[in-house]
Design a protein around this motif. Structure first.
Motif, PDB file in Angstrom:
ATOM      1  N   LYS A  38       1.029  -1.226  -0.019  1.00  0.00           N
ATOM      2  CA  LYS A  38      -0.022   0.145   0.162  1.00  0.00           C
ATOM      3  C   LYS A  38       0.790   1.186  -0.037  1.00  0.00           C
ATOM      4  O   LYS A  38       0.380   2.210  -0.318  1.00  0.00           O
ATOM      5  CB  LYS A  38      -0.835  -0.063   1.275  1.00  0.00           C
ATOM      6  CG  LYS A  38      -0.283  -0.237   2.344  1.00  0.00           C
ATOM      7  CD  LYS A  38      -1.232  -0.213   3.771  1.00  0.00           C
ATOM      8  CE  LYS A  38      -0.317  -0.680   4.934  1.00  0.00           C
ATOM      9  NZ  LYS A  38      -1.326  -0.778   6.013  1.00  0.00           N
ATOM     10  N   TYR A  39       1.968   1.119   0.465  1.00  0.00           N
ATOM     11  CA  TYR A  39       3.092   2.405   0.282  1.00  0.00           C
ATOM     12  C   TYR A  39       3.638   2.552  -0.891  1.00  0.00           C
ATOM     13  O   TYR A  39       4.427   3.665  -1.065  1.00  0.00           O
ATOM     14  CB  TYR A  39       3.943   2.221   1.570  1.00  0.00           C
ATOM     15  CG  TYR A  39       3.523   1.829   2.831  1.00  0.00           C
ATOM     16  CD1 TYR A  39       2.896   3.098   3.472  1.00  0.00           C
ATOM     17  CD2 TYR A  39       3.566   0.705   3.539  1.00  0.00           C
ATOM     18  CE1 TYR A  39       2.206   2.688   4.890  1.00  0.00           C
ATOM     19  CE2 TYR A  39       3.133   0.540   4.922  1.00  0.00           C
ATOM     20  CZ  TYR A  39       2.390   1.552   5.482  1.00  0.00           C
ATOM     21  OH  TYR A  39       2.096   1.505   6.803  1.00  0.00           O
ATOM     22  N   ILE A  40       3.692   1.739  -1.871  1.00  0.00           N
ATOM     23  CA  ILE A  40       4.380   1.613  -3.211  1.00  0.00           C
ATOM     24  C   ILE A  40       3.340   2.151  -4.304  1.00  0.00           C
ATOM     25  O   ILE A  40       2.376   1.526  -4.345  1.00  0.00           O
ATOM     26  CB  ILE A  40       4.928   0.471  -3.501  1.00  0.00           C
ATOM     27  CG1 ILE A  40       5.829   0.022  -2.314  1.00  0.00           C
ATOM     28  CG2 ILE A  40       5.926   0.422  -4.534  1.00  0.00           C
ATOM     29  CD1 ILE A  40       6.388  -1.641  -2.503  1.00  0.00           C
ATOM     30  N   ALA A  41       3.888   3.274  -4.720  1.00  0.00           N
ATOM     31  CA  ALA A  41       3.017   3.892  -5.841  1.00  0.00           C
ATOM     32  C   ALA A  41       3.689   4.205  -7.201  1.00  0.00           C
ATOM     33  O   ALA A  41       5.012   4.411  -7.233  1.00  0.00           O
ATOM     34  CB  ALA A  41       2.592   5.318  -5.344  1.00  0.00           C
ATOM     35  N   HIS A  42       3.051   4.174  -8.448  1.00  0.00           N
ATOM     36  CA  HIS A  42       3.486   4.393  -9.655  1.00  0.00           C
ATOM     37  C   HIS A  42       4.394   5.802  -9.424  1.00  0.00           C
ATOM     38  O   HIS A  42       3.602   6.767  -9.278  1.00  0.00           O
ATOM     39  CB  HIS A  42       2.473   4.355 -10.790  1.00  0.00           C
ATOM     40  CG  HIS A  42       2.833   4.565 -12.156  1.00  0.00           C
ATOM     41  ND1 HIS A  42       2.166   5.526 -12.788  1.00  0.00           N
ATOM     42  CD2 HIS A  42       3.890   4.270 -12.643  1.00  0.00           C
ATOM     43  CE1 HIS A  42       2.750   5.543 -13.972  1.00  0.00           C
ATOM     44  NE2 HIS A  42       3.884   4.759 -13.909  1.00  0.00           N
ATOM     45  N   LYS A  43       5.554   5.930  -9.974  1.00  0.00           N
ATOM     46  CA  LYS A  43       6.349   7.180 -10.110  1.00  0.00           C
ATOM     47  C   LYS A  43       6.672   7.563  -8.787  1.00  0.00           C
ATOM     48  O   LYS A  43       6.887   8.852  -8.476  1.00  0.00           O
ATOM     49  CB  LYS A  43       5.527   8.153 -11.054  1.00  0.00           C
ATOM     50  CG  LYS A  43       5.515   7.878 -12.378  1.00  0.00           C
ATOM     51  CD  LYS A  43       6.900   7.459 -12.916  1.00  0.00           C
ATOM     52  CE  LYS A  43       6.564   6.927 -14.474  1.00  0.00           C
ATOM     53  NZ  LYS A  43       7.877   6.445 -15.088  1.00  0.00           N
ATOM     54  N   GLY A  44       6.334   6.854  -7.621  1.00  0.00           N
ATOM     55  CA  GLY A  44       6.873   7.086  -6.442  1.00  0.00           C
ATOM     56  C   GLY A  44       8.229   6.670  -6.029  1.00  0.00           C
ATOM     57  O   GLY A  44       9.063   6.192  -6.951  1.00  0.00           O
ATOM     58  N   SER A  45       8.692   7.074  -4.882  1.00  0.00           N
ATOM     59  CA  SER A  45      10.102   6.869  -4.546  1.00  0.00           C
ATOM     60  C   SER A  45      10.169   5.659  -3.629  1.00  0.00           C
ATOM     61  O   SER A  45       9.374   5.252  -2.916  1.00  0.00           O
ATOM     62  CB  SER A  45      10.735   7.872  -3.915  1.00  0.00           C
ATOM     63  OG  SER A  45      10.867   9.245  -4.595  1.00  0.00           O
ATOM     64  N   ILE A  46      11.249   4.663  -3.870  1.00  0.00           N
ATOM     65  CA  ILE A  46      11.431   3.478  -2.778  1.00  0.00           C
ATOM     66  C   ILE A  46      13.082   3.326  -2.754  1.00  0.00           C
ATOM     67  O   ILE A  46      13.611   3.830  -3.914  1.00  0.00           O
ATOM     68  CB  ILE A  46      10.744   2.159  -3.371  1.00  0.00           C
ATOM     69  CG1 ILE A  46      10.775   1.149  -2.520  1.00  0.00           C
ATOM     70  CG2 ILE A  46      11.393   1.758  -4.630  1.00  0.00           C
ATOM     71  CD1 ILE A  46       9.657   0.156  -2.560  1.00  0.00           C
ATOM     72  N   THR A  47      13.496   2.886  -1.617  1.00  0.00           N
ATOM     73  CA  THR A  47      14.852   2.623  -1.250  1.00  0.00           C
ATOM     74  C   THR A  47      14.849   0.924  -1.369  1.00  0.00           C
ATOM     75  O   THR A  47      14.336   0.477  -0.744  1.00  0.00           O
ATOM     76  CB  THR A  47      15.169   3.035  -0.235  1.00  0.00           C
ATOM     77  OG1 THR A  47      14.933   4.613  -0.211  1.00  0.00           O
ATOM     78  CG2 THR A  47      16.806   3.037  -0.026  1.00  0.00           C
ATOM     79  N   VAL A  48      15.773   0.618  -2.216  1.00  0.00           N
ATOM     80  CA  VAL A  48      16.286  -0.635  -2.548  1.00  0.00           C
ATOM     81  C   VAL A  48      17.701  -0.707  -2.053  1.00  0.00           C
ATOM     82  O   VAL A  48      18.540  -0.446  -2.785  1.00  0.00           O
ATOM     83  CB  VAL A  48      15.928  -1.387  -3.959  1.00  0.00           C
ATOM     84  CG1 VAL A  48      16.473  -2.666  -4.051  1.00  0.00           C
ATOM     85  CG2 VAL A  48      14.508  -1.006  -4.261  1.00  0.00           C
TER      86      VAL A  48
END
Length: 220
Positions: free
Chosen positions: A131-141
């Motif tokens: 639910k926290y992951i959005a298209h064109k959003g930011s994420i750290t891998v």
């Protein structure tokens, strides 16, 4: 706090068991340690750790049992390459996004494919993070600040340019690899904010669809 812009690829020198947790020794490669002091923070694959030794060509940090249980740090061994980033300062360029270095969960690389000079990865996140992951959003891998190109359920896609591949450990990713994930801080704060007064109730851990519907955030 960090930016998710990796400064160096280092390597694990040793992982030494100590009283139930682990003492980690890291060779830092091109990372400049000239301004690093004991007690400073350095992110290793996105995990914020405290510097406890500075032997000159690297540093050491203690990794708690909690961190070992909640991240992919247990997958590391002597010789493993790792992403490194020093904590940001007031004059740091914020080229990525605000990253806390507190891993939210461990994902898995599902697929890898070539796209011209770039590489596309599909990664499966734990269901509770979807639910926290959005298209064109930011994420750290593994500590790298990245833009999500597509989302399908708990899986998301990334397109990694040659520069990022050469400056991080992502070039070595293959299907099945476990990776540390940190979602966007704003998404977590927004969730808490939308709870309003219910945030003070012990049972109100996360927003539910029924709560959102009752407060007009979901339309039928």
């Amino acid at each position: 706090m960090f930016t998710g812009i990796i400064e160096s690829i280092g390597s694990i020198r040793a992982m030494t068991p100590k009283g139930g947790d682990v003492r980690l020794s890291v060779e830092t490669g091109k990372l400049d340690l000239g301004d690093v002091k004991l007690g400073d923070s350095i992110a290793i694959n996105g995990v914020c750790l405290t510097v406890i030794e500075l032997p000159g060509n690297g540093f050491a940090a203690d990794v708690s049992r909690e961190t070992l249980d909640c991240t992919a740090m247990n997958d590391l061994a002597a010789g493993s390459p790792v992403n490194l980033e020093k904590a940001l300062t007031p004059t740091t360029r914020l080229g990525g996004h605000l990253v806390s270095g507190h891993v939210d969960g461990v994902g898995e690389v599902v697929s890898r494919s070539e796209n011209a000079r770039a590489v596309e990865f599909r990664i499966r996140a734990p269901k509770e993070l979807a639910k926290y992951i959005a298209h064109k959003g930011s994420i750290t891998v593994d500590g790298t600040s990245l833009t999500v190109n597509a989302v399908n359920g708990a899986e998301f896609e990334l397109t990694i340019i040659p520069h990022t591949l050469s400056e991080t450990i992502m070039a070595s990713y293959q299907p099945g690899r476990r990776v540390n994930l940190e979602v966007d801080l704003l998404a977590r704060y927004l969730e808490r904010l939308l709870l309003g007064d219910k945030a003070a109730e012990p049972t109100s851990g996360n927003i539910t669809e029924s709560f959102l519907a009752a407060n007009g955030y979901l339309k039928s």
